[in-house]
Design an enzyme around this catalytic site. Sequence first.
Site, short mmCIF file in Angstrom:
data_model
loop_
_atom_site.label_atom_id
_atom_site.label_comp_id
_atom_site.label_asym_id
_atom_site.label_seq_id
_atom_site.Cartn_x
_atom_site.Cartn_y
_atom_site.Cartn_z
N LYS A 127 0.83 -1.20 0.00
CA LYS A 127 0.00 0.00 0.00
C LYS A 127 0.87 1.26 0.00
CE LYS A 127 -3.84 -2.37 2.33
NZ LYS A 127 -4.72 -2.40 3.52
N TYR A 161 -12.63 -3.14 -3.01
CA TYR A 161 -13.17 -3.09 -1.65
C TYR A 161 -14.71 -3.04 -1.65
CZ TYR A 161 -8.49 -2.39 0.39
OH TYR A 161 -7.19 -2.56 0.81
N ASN A 217 -1.88 0.00 7.29
CA ASN A 217 -1.35 -1.35 7.61
C ASN A 217 -0.52 -1.98 6.50
OD1 ASN A 217 -3.44 -1.94 5.93
ND2 ASN A 217 -4.56 -3.26 7.35
N HIS A 252 -1.71 -5.52 1.46
CA HIS A 252 -2.95 -6.27 1.21
C HIS A 252 -2.58 -7.68 0.72
CE1 HIS A 252 -6.82 -7.48 -0.49
NE2 HIS A 252 -6.10 -7.93 -1.52
N GLU A 274 -9.48 -10.78 -7.71
CA GLU A 274 -8.59 -9.63 -7.54
C GLU A 274 -7.49 -9.63 -8.60
OE1 GLU A 274 -7.25 -9.65 -3.48
OE2 GLU A 274 -9.23 -9.12 -2.70
P1 IDP Z 1 -7.65 -7.18 5.37
O1 IDP Z 1 -6.87 -6.11 4.61
O2 IDP Z 1 -6.86 -7.76 6.49
O3 IDP Z 1 -8.24 -8.24 4.44
P2 IDP Z 1 -10.32 -6.02 5.54
O4 IDP Z 1 -11.30 -6.22 6.64
O5 IDP Z 1 -10.61 -6.65 4.21
O6 IDP Z 1 -8.90 -6.44 6.08
O7 IDP Z 1 -10.16 -4.46 5.33
C1 IDP Z 1 -9.51 -3.92 4.19
C2 IDP Z 1 -8.67 -2.75 4.62
O8 IDP Z 1 -9.52 -1.72 5.13
C3 IDP Z 1 -7.69 -3.02 5.74
O9 IDP Z 1 -6.52 -3.66 5.33
C4 IDP Z 1 -7.44 -1.63 6.25
O10 IDP Z 1 -6.55 -0.93 5.36
C5 IDP Z 1 -8.82 -0.99 6.12
N1 IDP Z 1 -9.56 -1.07 7.38
C6 IDP Z 1 -10.20 -2.15 7.92
N2 IDP Z 1 -10.76 -1.86 9.08
C7 IDP Z 1 -10.52 -0.53 9.30
C8 IDP Z 1 -10.86 0.38 10.36
O11 IDP Z 1 -11.51 0.03 11.35
N3 IDP Z 1 -10.39 1.65 10.21
C9 IDP Z 1 -9.67 2.07 9.15
N4 IDP Z 1 -9.34 1.26 8.13
C10 IDP Z 1 -9.75 -0.03 8.22
MG MG Z 2 -9.74 -8.14 3.01
#
Ligand code: IDP
Ligand code: MG
Length: 201
Positions: free
Chosen positions: A60, A100, A163, A166, A177
């Site tokens: 990212k 997303y 974070n 992905h 994807e």
């Molecule tokens: P993942 O990336 O571990 O699969 P997902 O639930 O698919 O997690 O969420 C996609 C992305 O959305 C996360 O990697 C993160 O960047 C963002 N995200 C998820 N939850 C939150 C939140 O509570 N606050 C802000 N960003 C979030």
């Molecule tokens: Mg995800």
Amino acid sequence: MLQRSIFHTALKHFFTGGPETRRSLPCGLLCAFRWGPGLFWHRSKSSLPDVRERTLVAIKPDGVQRRLVGQIIQRFEQRGFKLVGLKMLQASQDVLSEHYCNLRTKPFYNSLVRYMTSGPLVVMVWEGHNVVQTSRTMVGHTNPAQAQAGTVRGDFSIHVSRNVIHASDSVEGAEKEIQLWFQAKDLLDWNCWDQISTGEL
Ligand code: IDP
Ligand code: MG
């Protein structure tokens, strides 16, 4: 007997290898001497679906800005996965809204899109046995505060909104994807010489 086998292996390598290999029969012979009869086996095994499993991994914008690209790629190479596609790009809102789509109703969706469009991404396709699940383990918990040390998120990030990485969360998700981010022509089928030492035994 051994000579016949080596000769046949060289011929097979010559005819099934890429253009580089075809250009050089000596290369085919050299590979045959290196791998011997095991090369036949190696080729037939590599068409098994689980060995060909693929996943989408994206570094990212925060990971790119923080110059973590090399360290992240190193982890996947070191683990034994094969890189079959890679590009750096600026993501469009359209692709992100598809990527997303299951998060569109979340309160953080708009800030997620702002984050994901704030700079370039490095998007990759990695291939290998159980790569989807193993990549998720290597990437770690979505929230870095809960991610184990040793995972990418556990080692390089502290907050869920930044974070770093992905990775697809299922084989079906990975297929979708990969199609969203890559054209088939941009994914390369190539034979990794160490494949018989990393997973096909
Ligand atoms: P993942 O990336 O571990 O699969 P997902 O639930 O698919 O997690 O969420 C996609 C992305 O959305 C996360 O990697 C993160 O960047 C963002 N995200 C998820 N939850 C939150 C939140 O509570 N606050 C802000 N960003 C979030
Ligand atoms: Mg995800």
